[in-house]
Design an enzyme around this catalytic site. Structure first.
Site, PDB file in Angstrom:
ATOM      1  N   HIS A 284       2.199   1.350  -3.225  1.00 57.61           N
ATOM      2  CA  HIS A 284       1.320   2.316  -3.869  1.00 57.61           C
ATOM      3  C   HIS A 284       1.892   3.723  -3.769  1.00 57.61           C
ATOM      4  O   HIS A 284       1.176   4.705  -3.983  1.00 57.61           O
ATOM      5  CB  HIS A 284      -0.087   2.236  -3.286  1.00 57.61           C
ATOM      6  CG  HIS A 284      -0.770   0.935  -3.597  1.00 57.61           C
ATOM      7  ND1 HIS A 284      -2.034   0.619  -3.153  1.00 57.61           N
ATOM      8  CD2 HIS A 284      -0.354  -0.141  -4.327  1.00 57.61           C
ATOM      9  CE1 HIS A 284      -2.368  -0.596  -3.587  1.00 57.61           C
ATOM     10  NE2 HIS A 284      -1.356  -1.076  -4.289  1.00 57.61           N
TER      11      HIS A 284
ATOM     12  N   ASP B  66       0.875  -1.171   0.000  1.00 59.54           N
ATOM     13  CA  ASP B  66       0.000   0.000   0.000  1.00 59.54           C
ATOM     14  C   ASP B  66       0.914   1.223   0.000  1.00 59.54           C
ATOM     15  O   ASP B  66       2.076   1.129  -0.383  1.00 59.54           O
ATOM     16  CB  ASP B  66      -0.962  -0.016   1.192  1.00 59.54           C
ATOM     17  CG  ASP B  66      -2.314   0.616   0.857  1.00 59.54           C
ATOM     18  OD1 ASP B  66      -2.314   1.781   0.403  1.00 59.54           O
ATOM     19  OD2 ASP B  66      -3.357  -0.029   1.030  1.00 59.54           O
TER      20      ASP B  66
END
Length: 437
Positions: free
Chosen positions: A253, A229
């Site tokens: 991410h 993430d």
């Protein structure tokens, strides 16, 4: 790309200089007149009561020592919210329970965070030796328990909430965090030489954000984050945030702002962010802004500069219509947006992931990260999705040297970043081949 050897991490950390403060200085150790050593059961019992006892008795003007090379079983959450002028010397290794059911019972009973630390001048100091100073959460078993098309099983704890001011966090190390590594809130905080290793040998590590940041004058530098993430996610209200000289990757991410505007009644307010001198490896995103349709607020004066990407699907990505595959929203004002102003992307170089784009977080068809994007070729250097023709202002790109692995010309997807409001955008806002102006 997986982290498999602590020696590799040690090499990366040894290649960067020590970071200094973020605008505030923590109190001198001389003012911390009490030294409190946390005793360990040496693996024979739960050490949480002893840890809680020491935090309670040494909450002020103290040095709390977890001894080097010593293991501590932290089988119950730790909450220390009245700390002041304390240094936590994390030279041992902390072990969370490996019993998933037991942890889920605790979380479902109302305790969502395993470590809660609050108070002014709370420093965290780990050892330079990369073999010690770890919080080991044993997240791999949790990730592997996720069912097909699931986005993470219920009852996962946040690892740490750290709320402080005028503090330093050095050599913080987190191995296989179950989810949500550190929520960092406060003012005048410097984080350096941290390692967050949420790389997986099996199923995808959903929601393993490294640092969720909210506050003023916060700097994260010279650190390594391999996760599934955001490496950093900056939330409202945040100002004067620096993220520099870091290496991020696995299926990261990236360096994110948001998500913002999910609560349409809340006004987002973020200013003065700088992401600089960062290497991004095998990630889904590198530089990302994400806000929800129907949000409101202003994000102003943001720069990503000197960003090196290797095998990254979306190096530069802006969306004002963020999509969460687990959330349904109806009745929002589709013309309302979190406004973006004075954004710069400068000196980007490296390769776009054309051969195996995306990551393991895809649980829907189409994948959440492809939703709303027309005719993706996976040669896109930039994706700029403004919600309206007035919601993006003073966008600037300079020296974007990104190439698709298929060795075709880089392309761009751009919506509603008007020339009138963005005279120095650096390219024509349309869908097609990316050509610098």
């Amino acid at each position: 790309m997986l982290i498999t050897k602590t020696a590799f991490l040690a090499f990366l950390l040894s290649s960067v200089p020590l970071a200094h403060g973020a605008g505030g200085n923590s109190s001198s150790p001389d003012a911390r007149g009490r030294r409190c050593v946390v005793r360990s059961s040496n693996g024979t019992a739960d050490d949480s009561p002893e840890v809680s006892r020491v935090f309670a008795q040494c909450a002020t003007n103290s040095v709390i020592v977890f001894q080097e090379g010593v293991d501590y079983n932290i089988f119950q959450p730790i909450k220390a919210t009245n700390l002041s002028n304390v240094e936590i010397q994390m030279h041992g290794n902390l072990h969370l329970p490996q019993n998933i059911s037991a942890v889920r019972d605790i979380v479902n009973a109302g305790t969502s965070t395993w470590f809660t630390l609050e108070g002014p001048r709370v420093d965290w100091t780990g050892p330079e030796d990369v073999n010690n100073g770890w919080i080991k959460s044993y997240g791999q078993a949790w990730w592997d328990a996720n069912p097909p098309n699931g986005t993470g099983i219920s009852g996962r704890p946040h690892l740490m909430s750290y709320k402080t001011s005028q503090a330093t966090i050095k050599y913080f190390r987190s191995g296989k965090p179950i989810a949500w590594n550190m929520k960092l809130h406060g003012e005048d905080i410097a984080v350096s030489h941290a390692i967050v290793d949420a790389s997986s040998t099996g199923s995808f590590p959903f929601n393993t954000d490294a640092f969720d940041v909210q506050g003023t004058n916060i700097r994260i530098s010279d650190s390594i984050m391999y996760n599934g993430d955001d490496a950093i996610a900056v939330g409202s209200d945040s100002h004067n945030i620096v993220f520099e000289r870091n290496t991020i990757g696995y299926q990261s991410h990236g360096m994110s702002i948001g998500s913002l505007g999910k609560d349409a009644s809340a006004f987002a307010n973020i200013t003065n962010l700088r992401f600089e001198d960062v290497t991004v490896i095998d990630a889904l995103y590198a530089a990302r802004f994400k806000s929800w349709t129907g949000g409101q607020g202003l994000v102003k004066n943001v720069t990503w500069k000197n960003i090196r990407v290797y095998n990254v699907t979306f190096p530069i990505f802006v969306t004002q219509s963020y999509y969460d595959q687990s959330v349904s929203r109806d009745g929002v004002d589709t013309e309302s947006s979190v406004m973006m102003e004075d954004f710069t992307w400068e000196d980007f170089s490296g390769s776009i992931n054309s051969y195996q784009p995306g990551d393991g977080s895809c649980a829907t068809d189409p994948c959440w990260y492809n939703a709303g994007l027309p005719n993706l070729k996976h040669t896109e250097a930039l994706v700029i999705e403004c919600n309206t023709d007035k919601s993006c202002k003073n966008f600037v790109t300079k020296n974007i040297q990104l190439y698709p692995q298929v060795l075709e010309p880089a392309s761009v997807i751009c919506m509603k970043a008007t020339a009138e409001l963005n005279p120095n955008l650096g390219f024509n806002c349309s869908n097609g081949t990316f050509t610098s102006a």
